[in-house]
Structure formats: C-alpha cells, structure tokens
Design a protein around this motif. Structure first.
Motif, mmCIF file in Angstrom:
data_model
loop_
_atom_site.group_PDB
_atom_site.id
_atom_site.type_symbol
_atom_site.label_atom_id
_atom_site.label_comp_id
_atom_site.label_asym_id
_atom_site.label_seq_id
_atom_site.Cartn_x
_atom_site.Cartn_y
_atom_site.Cartn_z
ATOM 1 N N LYS A 7 0.859 -1.180 0.000
ATOM 2 C CA LYS A 7 0.000 0.000 0.000
ATOM 3 C C LYS A 7 0.898 1.234 0.000
ATOM 4 O O LYS A 7 2.041 1.173 0.462
ATOM 5 C CB LYS A 7 -0.920 0.017 1.215
ATOM 6 N N LEU A 8 0.368 2.353 -0.544
ATOM 7 C CA LEU A 8 1.122 3.603 -0.495
ATOM 8 C C LEU A 8 0.919 4.235 0.886
ATOM 9 O O LEU A 8 -0.043 3.929 1.579
ATOM 10 C CB LEU A 8 0.634 4.566 -1.576
ATOM 11 N N GLN A 9 1.821 5.159 1.253
ATOM 12 C CA GLN A 9 1.640 5.819 2.538
ATOM 13 C C GLN A 9 0.404 6.725 2.517
ATOM 14 O O GLN A 9 -0.270 6.892 3.537
ATOM 15 C CB GLN A 9 2.875 6.652 2.913
ATOM 16 N N GLN B 11 -4.706 3.297 5.663
ATOM 17 C CA GLN B 11 -3.590 4.231 5.431
ATOM 18 C C GLN B 11 -3.582 5.344 6.481
ATOM 19 O O GLN B 11 -2.530 5.724 6.990
ATOM 20 C CB GLN B 11 -3.685 4.845 4.022
ATOM 21 N N ALA B 12 -4.766 5.855 6.797
ATOM 22 C CA ALA B 12 -4.864 6.945 7.776
ATOM 23 C C ALA B 12 -4.391 6.463 9.150
ATOM 24 O O ALA B 12 -3.619 7.153 9.828
ATOM 25 C CB ALA B 12 -6.297 7.461 7.841
ATOM 26 N N LEU B 76 -1.337 -3.797 -7.385
ATOM 27 C CA LEU B 76 -0.097 -3.047 -7.153
ATOM 28 C C LEU B 76 -0.465 -1.625 -6.748
ATOM 29 O O LEU B 76 -1.242 -0.966 -7.434
ATOM 30 C CB LEU B 76 0.749 -3.049 -8.434
ATOM 31 N N PRO B 77 0.077 -1.158 -5.633
ATOM 32 C CA PRO B 77 -0.409 0.101 -5.063
ATOM 33 C C PRO B 77 -0.156 1.317 -5.945
ATOM 34 O O PRO B 77 -0.870 2.313 -5.834
ATOM 35 C CB PRO B 77 0.343 0.205 -3.744
ATOM 36 N N TRP B 78 0.863 1.263 -6.813
ATOM 37 C CA TRP B 78 1.194 2.452 -7.609
ATOM 38 C C TRP B 78 0.294 2.597 -8.838
ATOM 39 O O TRP B 78 0.366 3.604 -9.517
ATOM 40 C CB TRP B 78 2.655 2.419 -8.041
ATOM 41 N N GLU B 79 -0.528 1.597 -9.116
ATOM 42 C CA GLU B 79 -1.386 1.689 -10.307
ATOM 43 C C GLU B 79 -2.567 2.630 -10.104
ATOM 44 O O GLU B 79 -3.116 3.152 -11.063
ATOM 45 C CB GLU B 79 -1.891 0.295 -10.727
#
Lengths: 198, 82
Positions: A7-9, B11-12, B76-79
């Motif tokens: 996951k991204l930050q 994420q938070a 994939l997280p960047w997609e």
C-alpha cells in the motif's frame, strides 16, 4: 531489514494524464532534493551517528522517505500512463521516452541523472544533522515550486501531503540536533568531530 | 469503491502510527504520547486485519492464511484507481 506493505503511505489516484507535469514532479524522485537522495542520506548517515536515539530517528525518517519515493513514482507513472510517443514528445519528455519508454528512472526535471553526490554522509554528527535540516527545507521549497504549477487537485493532494512531511521532519531533526548537542560541551560544540576524535 | 475507502482508512491509521513513532524518537518520556501510540497501533492492527480478511494480504507473510499464493493477486499500489 525491512518488510514491504503493499500500500502507499497516502493515496495516489490520478485519472487525468499530464506528462508535462510528470516531467517536473519526477525531480522529487531522482533530483537534487528528491526522495531517493533523502532516504539514502539518512540511511547512510546513521552508521556513524553515535547517539542511539538520533540514529533511530535517522532510520525511521529514512524509512518513511522510501515510502515517499514510491508515492512520487506512482504520481509520475499515473501522469504518463497511456500516453503515446507523440504525446510524450510534445510534453517535453521526448528524450526521456527514447531512453526509458514508460519506465520510472531517477533523474532531475532537467534530465540530470541521480547521483550520490546530491547528498552527504560526512561522519560528523553535527555536520550531518545540519545537512539534514537543510535537505528538508530544500525539498519543501521544491514542493512549493511544484504546487504553484499544479492545477489538478488529484495531483496537488498527495504533493501537499509530502510537503507537510518535510515540515515535520525538519522539526524532528531540529529536536535530534538539540538532543545531540546536550551530550557535548555547550561552550564549544564544534571543537572536534565528537564521533571520531574521542 | 469499497476496497479503496477501506484502504484509505488503513492508510490513515497507519499514518498516525508512523507520525507518532517520529515524535516518540525525540520525546521518549512523554507518557501521554506513549499511551496514544499504544491505542494507535491497536486501531491500526485491527483495521489492517479486517482489510486483509476482506481483500487479501498487505504483507507477503499474510498469504499464509490463504489456500493459495494470494500475494500475487493483490493489486499493485502504484497503479491507482482509474
């Protein structure tokens, strides 16, 4: 060691490609004040930081910078995804396209490749901490420069998050510097290299 | 999209943990902060577990709970979401 979380930050979801903006923002990946330089700087400096608390801080901030590298790469990737060779050329990314197609590669906005000389690991704790404070400010200035040009909120939102982290890291490094100075002679902090000249 | 909303929540909560860690690196004796950190970690772990039960592993080691190698199927997280 590190453990990867898929996951991204902070979320990056860009629906409108803009390769000209990607060209500017990629500077925060491999540019002089980018996230790779930040991460490599802190993760390299920590070995000669002879204060365990500050070495821990360098490790934790250096680790967060790895997540920022990934966010910038995601922004550049999403801003260029689906663009044709012609569109990349028109946007100013023609030379980049010839060498890297649609890949992510560390360079500054002006095309200068990433180079370890963009950061120092001097082996003097005070010298290194002053460099770190300057580095956070330089990165913040670059994010401010980017934000003046970004019109799309989908791009501005994660960039604002990253800018804010520079401010927090500057604050923490300031506290780290104070913690380090407390172990020295307050009459002369700079008489010698405290980690080398015992 | 439900997955994205729930991931944003994870994420938070993860961010609170990361930010508190940096604070505690320079304020190790702040007991109020330490108590808040403990709660933050608990909230994050709980949300992450729930997310992983619904949408698959966030770390490779969590693929252990699945019958097949689920790690390979996780987006994939960047997609991003388009």
């Amino acid at each position: 060691m590190w453990t990867y979380e898929r996951k991204l930050q902070y979320p990056v979801n860009i629906t409108r490609p803009n390769p000209a903006m990607a060209k500017f923002i990629m500077s925060q990946y491999g540019g002089p004040d980018g996230e790779i330089a930040a991460s490599m700087r802190y993760l390299s400096q920590r070995y000669s930081m002879d204060n365990k608390k500050v070495a821990g801080l360098l490790t934790d901030i250096g680790t967060e910078e790895l997540a920022h590298m990934e966010m910038i790469a995601a922004i550049v990737r999403q801003l260029t995804k689906g663009c044709s060779a012609e569109e990349l050329k028109e946007s100013g990314l023609g030379e980049y396209y010839i060498d890297h197609t649609g890949a992510i590669w560390p360079q500054a906005a002006g095309g200068i490749p990433f180079n370890a000389c963009e950061f120092q690991s001097k082996g003097d704790p005070l010298t290194d901490l002053f460099e770190d404070l300057a580095a956070e400010q330089k990165a913040r200035t670059t994010y401010d420069n980017i934000l003046r040009l970004v019109k799309d909120h989908e791009v501005a939102d994660p960039i604002r998050f990253l800018r804010q982290r520079e401010v927090v890291h500057f604050q923490r490094f300031g506290e780290g510097l104070r913690m380090y100075q407390e172990q020295l002679d307050s009459k002369n902090y700079y008489a010698f290299n405290p980690s080398f000249d015992k | 999209m439900e997955r994205m909303k729930m991931l944003e929540w994870v994420q938070a909560l993860c961010f609170v943990v990361v930010d508190m860690e940096l604070y505690l690196d320079t304020h190790p004796c702040d007991e109020e902060a330490l108590a808040f950190y403990r709660d933050s970690v608990e909230n994050y772990e709980k949300a992450k577990r729930k997310f992983e039960e619904m949408y698959g592993p966030l770390t490779a080691v969590k693929s252990m709970d699945c019958e097949r190698w689920a790690w390979a199927d996780v987006p994939l997280p960047w997609e991003g979401v388009r």
